[in-house]
Enzyme design. Sequence first.
Site, PDB file in Angstrom:
ATOM      1  CG  ASN A   1      -5.523  -2.869 -13.561  1.00 37.05           C
ATOM      2  OD1 ASN A   1      -5.402  -3.895 -12.799  1.00 37.05           O
ATOM      3  ND2 ASN A   1      -5.910  -1.635 -13.237  1.00 37.05           N
TER       4      ASN A   1
ATOM      5  CG  HIS B   1      -7.891   0.715  -8.650  1.00 34.97           C
ATOM      6  ND1 HIS B   1      -8.382   1.500  -9.381  1.00 34.97           N
ATOM      7  CD2 HIS B   1      -7.915   0.836  -7.284  1.00 34.97           C
ATOM      8  CE1 HIS B   1      -9.414   2.278  -8.828  1.00 34.97           C
ATOM      9  NE2 HIS B   1      -9.290   1.854  -7.558  1.00 34.97           N
TER      10      HIS B   1
ATOM     11  NE  ARG C   1     -12.181  -0.789  -6.434  1.00 30.46           N
ATOM     12  CZ  ARG C   1     -11.804  -0.601  -7.884  1.00 30.46           C
ATOM     13  NH1 ARG C   1     -10.867  -1.755  -8.051  1.00 30.46           N
ATOM     14  NH2 ARG C   1     -12.008  -0.054  -8.543  1.00 30.46           N
TER      15      ARG C   1
ATOM     16  CG  HIS D   1      -9.138  -6.716  -6.909  1.00 30.02           C
ATOM     17  ND1 HIS D   1      -8.199  -5.356  -6.738  1.00 30.02           N
ATOM     18  CD2 HIS D   1     -10.376  -6.231  -7.492  1.00 30.02           C
ATOM     19  CE1 HIS D   1      -8.890  -4.437  -6.848  1.00 30.02           C
ATOM     20  NE2 HIS D   1     -10.255  -4.733  -7.387  1.00 30.02           N
TER      21      HIS D   1
ATOM     22  CD  GLU E   1      -5.654   2.796 -12.370  1.00 28.40           C
ATOM     23  OE1 GLU E   1      -5.343   3.018 -13.273  1.00 28.40           O
ATOM     24  OE2 GLU E   1      -6.440   2.178 -11.882  1.00 28.40           O
TER      25      GLU E   1
ATOM     26  CB  THR F   1     -15.006  -1.388 -11.982  1.00 24.59           C
ATOM     27  OG1 THR F   1     -13.809  -0.977 -12.521  1.00 24.59           O
ATOM     28  CG2 THR F   1     -16.433  -1.099 -12.572  1.00 24.59           C
TER      29      THR F   1
ATOM     30  CG  HIS G   1     -13.375   2.220 -17.151  1.00 26.53           C
ATOM     31  ND1 HIS G   1     -13.224   1.681 -15.843  1.00 26.53           N
ATOM     32  CD2 HIS G   1     -14.591   1.643 -17.322  1.00 26.53           C
ATOM     33  CE1 HIS G   1     -14.381   1.049 -15.328  1.00 26.53           C
ATOM     34  NE2 HIS G   1     -15.183   1.127 -16.386  1.00 26.53           N
ATOM     35  CG  ASP G   2     -15.466  -0.682 -20.038  1.00 26.26           C
ATOM     36  OD1 ASP G   2     -15.048  -1.373 -19.432  1.00 26.26           O
ATOM     37  OD2 ASP G   2     -16.483  -0.094 -19.768  1.00 26.26           O
TER      38      ASP G   2
ATOM     39  N   GLY H   1      -6.990  -3.294 -18.213  1.00 24.45           N
ATOM     40  CA  GLY H   1      -6.952  -4.869 -17.598  1.00 24.45           C
ATOM     41  C   GLY H   1      -7.820  -5.720 -17.847  1.00 24.45           C
ATOM     42  CG  HIS H   2     -12.594  -6.722 -17.315  1.00 26.90           C
ATOM     43  ND1 HIS H   2     -12.753  -7.528 -16.347  1.00 26.90           N
ATOM     44  CD2 HIS H   2     -13.686  -6.755 -18.311  1.00 26.90           C
ATOM     45  CE1 HIS H   2     -14.059  -8.296 -16.828  1.00 26.90           C
ATOM     46  NE2 HIS H   2     -14.350  -7.767 -17.942  1.00 26.90           N
TER      47      HIS H   2
END
Length: 237
Positions: free
Chosen positions: A7, A43, A45, A50, A70, A100, A190-191, A213-214
């Site tokens: 991501n 993703h 928004r 971003h 996404e 998020t 996620h995480d 991603g993060h």
Amino acid sequence: MTKLSVNVNKIATLRNSRGGNVPNLCKVATDIESFGAEGITIHPRPDERHIRYQDARDLKKIVTTEFNIEGNPIKKFVDLVLETQPTQVTLVPDAVDAITSNAGWDTIKHKDFLKDVIATFKAHNIRTSIFVNADLKMVEGAAETGTDRIELYTESYADAYAEGNKNGVQPFTDAAILAHKLNLGINAGHDLSLDNIAFFKEKVPHLLEVSIGHALISESLYLGLENVVNMYLNKLK
């Protein structure tokens, strides 16, 4: 081997913080693919804080691996997906002001809505996935929407693992077993991080793809992007 989709939202966040085009999102995506990643995820928004909608159009031209978009299927998002024709669309029920993603779909309550949206995408030969918690009822509900895959929302696993509770993976194991029985493909995200990804991969069967991603971008600040991509690939073998 489970596929790694990176991501690149955080790259866009960094770019947007100064204006201009540094870092160049398309160049970074191309580099990530050359380092061995099997997919690129974005993703966008509604406020485009971003990833911008134009980024989706630009990336579509240059991504040679799987392209995953996404988002919450509001009309603007649906139109973007139909225009860009990614490999996969992942439906996420995030609020407009969400920092998020923080929950999976209630696939029972929103079944009719999801069925309609998924049918639209599948009519255009776009693989569909929906973001769900590791809840067996939600997995069963997902199977009734016509989706191709689910993406397991893994924050609770990551939190439990960080606290030393490896039993936190069990709901995800159970959800994956049920999803496979229901002919659903299994993604996750996620995480997930270098610390917890190998154990998750070991314990969750039939895992087709993870989207990260993060953590991956943060780890790359210390270890380098190419190195980190390959570290994930090795842990996913």
